[in-house]
Scaffold this motif. Structure first.
Motif, PDB file in Angstrom:
ATOM      1  N   GLY A 123       1.039  -0.919  -0.391  1.00 24.10           N
ATOM      2  CA  GLY A 123       0.267   0.167  -0.007  1.00 24.10           C
ATOM      3  C   GLY A 123       0.649   1.494  -0.359  1.00 24.10           C
ATOM      4  O   GLY A 123       0.031   2.573   0.233  1.00 24.10           O
ATOM      5  N   GLU A 125       2.296   3.020  -2.945  1.00 23.42           N
ATOM      6  CA  GLU A 125       1.937   3.339  -3.955  1.00 23.42           C
ATOM      7  C   GLU A 125       0.164   4.543  -3.164  1.00 23.42           C
ATOM      8  O   GLU A 125       1.424   6.210  -3.549  1.00 23.42           O
ATOM      9  CB  GLU A 125       1.223   2.858  -4.767  1.00 23.42           C
ATOM     10  N   ALA A 126      -0.172   4.595  -2.196  1.00 17.43           N
ATOM     11  CA  ALA A 126      -1.255   5.134  -2.172  1.00 17.43           C
ATOM     12  C   ALA A 126      -0.900   6.532  -1.264  1.00 17.43           C
ATOM     13  O   ALA A 126      -1.434   7.285  -0.587  1.00 17.43           O
ATOM     14  CB  ALA A 126      -2.812   4.372  -1.792  1.00 17.43           C
ATOM     15  N   ARG A 127      -0.326   5.481   0.231  1.00 17.43           N
ATOM     16  CA  ARG A 127       0.256   6.655   1.251  1.00 17.43           C
ATOM     17  C   ARG A 127       1.322   7.516   0.791  1.00 17.43           C
ATOM     18  O   ARG A 127       0.881   8.608   1.575  1.00 17.43           O
ATOM     19  CB  ARG A 127       1.021   5.288   2.087  1.00 17.43           C
ATOM     20  N   VAL A 129       0.669   9.672  -1.673  1.00 17.08           N
ATOM     21  CA  VAL A 129       0.486  10.408  -2.340  1.00 17.08           C
ATOM     22  C   VAL A 129       0.536  11.936  -1.355  1.00 17.08           C
ATOM     23  O   VAL A 129       0.362  13.321  -1.979  1.00 17.08           O
ATOM     24  CB  VAL A 129      -1.352  10.086  -3.106  1.00 17.08           C
ATOM     25  N   CYS A 153       3.735   7.721  -8.154  1.00 15.03           N
ATOM     26  CA  CYS A 153       3.582   7.383  -6.719  1.00 15.03           C
ATOM     27  C   CYS A 153       2.511   6.429  -7.206  1.00 15.03           C
ATOM     28  O   CYS A 153       2.485   5.069  -6.913  1.00 15.03           O
ATOM     29  CB  CYS A 153       2.732   8.212  -5.717  1.00 15.03           C
ATOM     30  N   LEU A 154       1.348   6.375  -7.506  1.00 13.34           N
ATOM     31  CA  LEU A 154       0.040   5.716  -7.714  1.00 13.34           C
ATOM     32  C   LEU A 154       0.137   4.618  -8.941  1.00 13.34           C
ATOM     33  O   LEU A 154      -0.178   3.548  -8.253  1.00 13.34           O
ATOM     34  CB  LEU A 154      -1.246   6.400  -8.016  1.00 13.34           C
TER      35      LEU A 154
END
Length: 254
Positions: A123, A125-127, A129, A153-154
């Motif tokens: 997770g 990637e989402a963190r 942002v 990131c995403l």
């Protein structure tokens, strides 16, 4: 902060030292010292990592230090070493600072991974942002750079598994990234740098940009509209998407 003032937190190919410009942070101006790099048993280390500059002024970069990663996929070490390696590699592809910035921030989420979860970073990637948003605002980079960093990131992990995706997911990815500020070309550079590791070899499995461009060019609104007699609107958009999925299926069968 102007483009010329962008903090160049990336090494230049075959250059031993790098200078940091004066820039604004929270209304204060200060100059960062010249960073001299050294080679230690084949691994590049830098004074920056040992100083308090990162900890005080660039916390998201500092937090990558010690963020352990699977050695099988990251022989270069922690997330900080990985990011610096990616930046080293980036000069082989582009001199565009906005892309370098997207590479700098692509793994920021790893700096917030609980240590008990190391060496995995589920997770991240989402963190990353919200961290990129705050960091971008703090150092004053252009809004477009922030958007590119968020896309980086995403999407960088998805780019790395593009070859594993089913056709519908491939098309979703291509269309989504193509519409982003970073675009297919920019994200391809991010993924190339992310995947190159120490061997500097590009793996054709990760080259989604070529496939994406061909798909978008060969299956577009004009061609689909003429073929099916559909005018602008949701129906046309859905048909384009459907035709692109079919195109992708045919492409990977060949």
């Amino acid at each position: 902060m102007t483009q010329e003032q962008f903090l160049k937190l990336f090494p230049r190919s075959k250059i031993i030292g790098k200078a940091f410009p004066v820039f604004k942070l929270d209304g204060r101006e200060f100059a960062l010292a010249r960073i001299e790099k050294k080679v230690d048993k084949g691994h590049k280390g830098d004074v920056l990592r040992k100083s308090q500059v990162l900890q005080v002024h660039f916390k998201p970069v500092y937090d990558l230090i010690g963020a352990l990663q699977p050695e099988k996929y990251h022989p270069e070490g922690d997330a900080y070493n990985h990011t610096m390696l990616c930046l080293d590699n980036s000069v082989l592809f582009t001199q565009e600072l906005e892309v370098h910035y997207s590479i700098l921030v692509h793994d920021f989420g790893k700096g917030t991974t609980p240590k008990e979860e190391y060496p995995h970073h589920y997770g991240h990637e989402a963190r990353g942002v919200d961290i990129v948003k705050k960091f971008s605002k703090d150092i004053g980079v252009p809004k477009a750079w922030e958007k590119g960093g968020i896309t980086s990131c995403l999407e960088h992990m998805r780019g790395g598994i593009f070859y594993k995706m089913k056709p519908s997911k491939k098309v979703d990815f291509i269309e989504r990234v193509d519409k982003s500020y970073l675009g297919l070309h920019g994200l391809q550079i991010v993924v190339n740098c992310d995947k190159m590791r120490n061997n500097l070899i590009q793996d054709e499995r990760y080259q989604f940009e070529k496939v994406g461009i061909m798909c978008l060019e060969q299956v577009n609104a004009n061609k689909v509209s003429k073929k099916y007699g559909i005018k602008e609107g949701i129906a046309l958009g859905n048909k384009i998407h459907e035709e692109r999925i079919n195109w992708i299926k045919d492409f990977f069968i060949q």
